[in-house]
Design an enzyme around this catalytic site. Structure first.
Site, PDB file in Angstrom:
ATOM      1  N   HIS A 472     -32.010  21.345 -25.586  1.00 22.04           N
ATOM      2  CA  HIS A 472     -31.836  22.662 -24.964  1.00 22.04           C
ATOM      3  C   HIS A 472     -33.102  23.508 -25.053  1.00 22.04           C
ATOM      4  CE1 HIS A 472     -29.521  25.498 -22.916  1.00 22.04           C
ATOM      5  NE2 HIS A 472     -28.454  25.585 -23.695  1.00 22.04           N
ATOM      6  N   ASP A 476     -32.264  23.608 -19.564  1.00 23.13           N
ATOM      7  CA  ASP A 476     -31.209  24.619 -19.537  1.00 23.13           C
ATOM      8  C   ASP A 476     -29.886  23.973 -19.128  1.00 23.13           C
ATOM      9  OD1 ASP A 476     -32.948  26.675 -20.252  1.00 23.13           O
ATOM     10  OD2 ASP A 476     -33.510  27.050 -18.160  1.00 23.13           O
TER      11      ASP A 476
END
Length: 501
Positions: A472, A476
């Site tokens: 992450h 995204d």
């Protein structure tokens, strides 16, 4: 009289157990000839003779626990030429005027700087032929066999089993003096030889010793070494009618002290077996935990209707195999679908380098494969420019080499994205762990018939859950979901791959 004492065992290791004596009182010994083997909670240590002479008193018997610098035995002055150990006499060859050849660590692969000496297949004093295998090294990924660079006599072993060596280290010395003779053949008569596909193969000496201790017939053990060689781990994993004697030895408790365990009843302890993790398994454990500690790992899920892929495969698999000489499987469809999706979501195919993001304008696809020794990930380079047939051939070839333990380090490096197929083992759902420094890994799972609502009707469809684990820090949620949706769309309508949609 010369004393034989416990050598330095390593940082924080204060005691060891005498595992095996290779000499008995009265035997002649040569300088640096191996006398006994010690076992610690971390490694196995060989104790060489500090001088030539005759074996005197053995102070520490097999099974006894000793501390660092403890007295193990004594060696009395003597000629060191008794008939039984005569084969070991060539160990003194380096002192003669003849030439010697150093046995060095071979090339280990890009970015690999060290290895562990796993097994020596020859002892000091043994005759060796050029290219005959001397020992086996374990790296983080693969096992590397070290052949003899020249014929002669193994005069000195510098790196004992369990020792960690760097990429430029010297492992042993071969003396050009001395040739195979009757006494040497007699010394080697203890090595178990069996025929595998018409080729004589020597088992690992440690495996021979363990089989003798357990009373195991070598014919009943499946060897995993090169050409079917029986390794120590093969013997340890073999079923034995009465394993109690072998289990009694690992009783020393240093490891238990380091990792507290609940008290184990005596009857349960007698049925336990403690086996040292291989270097490969230790590396897998370390890298997977490092991945969790380093990346901001998250997993998103979706499901795919495999109806169209299965129909297309069933329609053309016969013609495909006839023309290309390889079976049409599902992996080529998933590889193609992932390559297609990675073009649209390039951050899943990128990696973090410090404060930079490195985008890869190519796809080197890692395909996770389970092997008898652990998980490996061979890499198919430039998979995005390969055909279905080329992908299937590459997967089949690398999968076979992985199971045979013949993958090189270069074949497992440089991947940009990974596919892991837990479905072959029956997994219905899982969260795969990232393969650093990659930022994405796709988990495939079991195909299962499930009722689905299609155009207002309940129908049975072959469904598969997909799982994308991603970093992450660089990917995204929107990118991860988009990637998985594109893979789903490509598999549910394979024509999209042809039209680049």
């Amino acid at each position: 009289m010369t004393e034989v004492r416990v050598p330095t065992l390593g940082e924080s290791v204060t005691e060891a157990t005498v595992a095996t004596w290779f000499k008995k009182p009265g035997d002649a010994v040569a300088v640096d000839e191996m006398l006994c083997e010690l076992e610690t909670d971390k490694v196995t240590v060989e104790v060489p003779s500090p001088a030539a002479g005759v074996m005197g008193e053995i102070v520490a018997a097999e099974g006894q626990t000793v501390g660092v610098d403890a007295l193990l035995a004594t060696i009395a002055a003597g000629e060191g030429a008794a008939p039984t150990p005569a084969a070991k006499a060539p160990a003194a060859a380096p002192a003669d005027t003849g030439s010697s050849v150093d046995v060095m660590v071979p090339t280990l692969g890009e970015s690999v700087t060290e290895a562990t000496v796993s097994t020596w297949f020859k002892a000091v004093g043994d005759s060796v032929k050029q290219d005959e295998m001397l020992c086996e090294l374990e790296t983080d990924k693969v096992s590397v066999e070290v052949p003899a660079p020249a014929s002669g006599v193994l005069a000195e072993i510098i790196a004992a089993e369990g020792a960690t060596v760097d990429a430029t280290a010297k492992l042993a010395v071969i003396s050009s003096l001395g040739a195979p003779n009757q006494s040497n053949d007699a010394n080697n008569s203890e090595v178990v030889i069996f025929d595998t596909e018409g080729k004589d193969v020597e088992n690992a000496p440690s495996a021979n010793k363990l089989m003798a201790e357990k009373g195991i017939d070598p014919a009943t053990v499946q060897g995993t070494g090169r050409d079917g060689r029986i390794m120590k781990e093969d013997v340890a994993n073999a079923s034995v009618p009465a394993p109690a004697p072998a289990i009694a030895a690992p009783a020393p408790a240093p490891a238990a002290a380091a990792v507290p365990r609940a008290p184990v009843p005596a009857d349960d302890a007698a049925r336990e077996e403690r086996v040292k993790m291989t270097r490969l398994r230790q590396t897998i454990a370390r890298r997977l935990k490092d991945s969790q500690n380093t990346a901001a790992m998250l997993t998103t899920y979706n499901e795919v209707d495999m109806t169209e892929v299965m129909a297309l495969r069933n329609e053309y698999k016969g013609e495909f195999e006839k023309k290309h000489g390889v079976r049409l499987g599902f992996m080529s469809f998933f590889t193609k679908a992932c390559c297609h999706a990675l073009k649209e979501v390039p951050e899943v195919n990128a990696e973090i380098d410090g404060t930079d993001i490195v985008y890869k304008n190519f796809v080197h696809m890692g395909v996770a494969a389970g092997t008898p020794t652990g998980l490996v990930v061979p890499v198919i380079r430039d998979a995005d420019s390969m055909s279905f047939a080329a992908i299937e051939k590459a997967i089949a070839e690398k999968g076979k080499r992985a199971r045979d333990g013949k993958l090189s380090m270069a074949e497992m490096q440089g991947g940009t994205f990974t596919i892991s197929n837990g479905g072959v083992y029956g997994s219905l759902m899982s969260s795969p762990i990232l393969n650093p420094p990659q930022s994405g890994i796709l988990g495939m799972h079991k195909i299962q018939d499930r009722p689905m609502a299609i155009n207002g009707q309940v129908v049975i469809r072959p469904m598969m859950y997909l799982a994308l684990s991603y970093d992450h820090r660089i990917v995204d949620g929107k990118g991860a979901v988009t990637f998985l949706v594109r893979v789903k769309e490509a598999l549910e309508d394979p024509r999209r791959l042809l039209m680049d949609l």
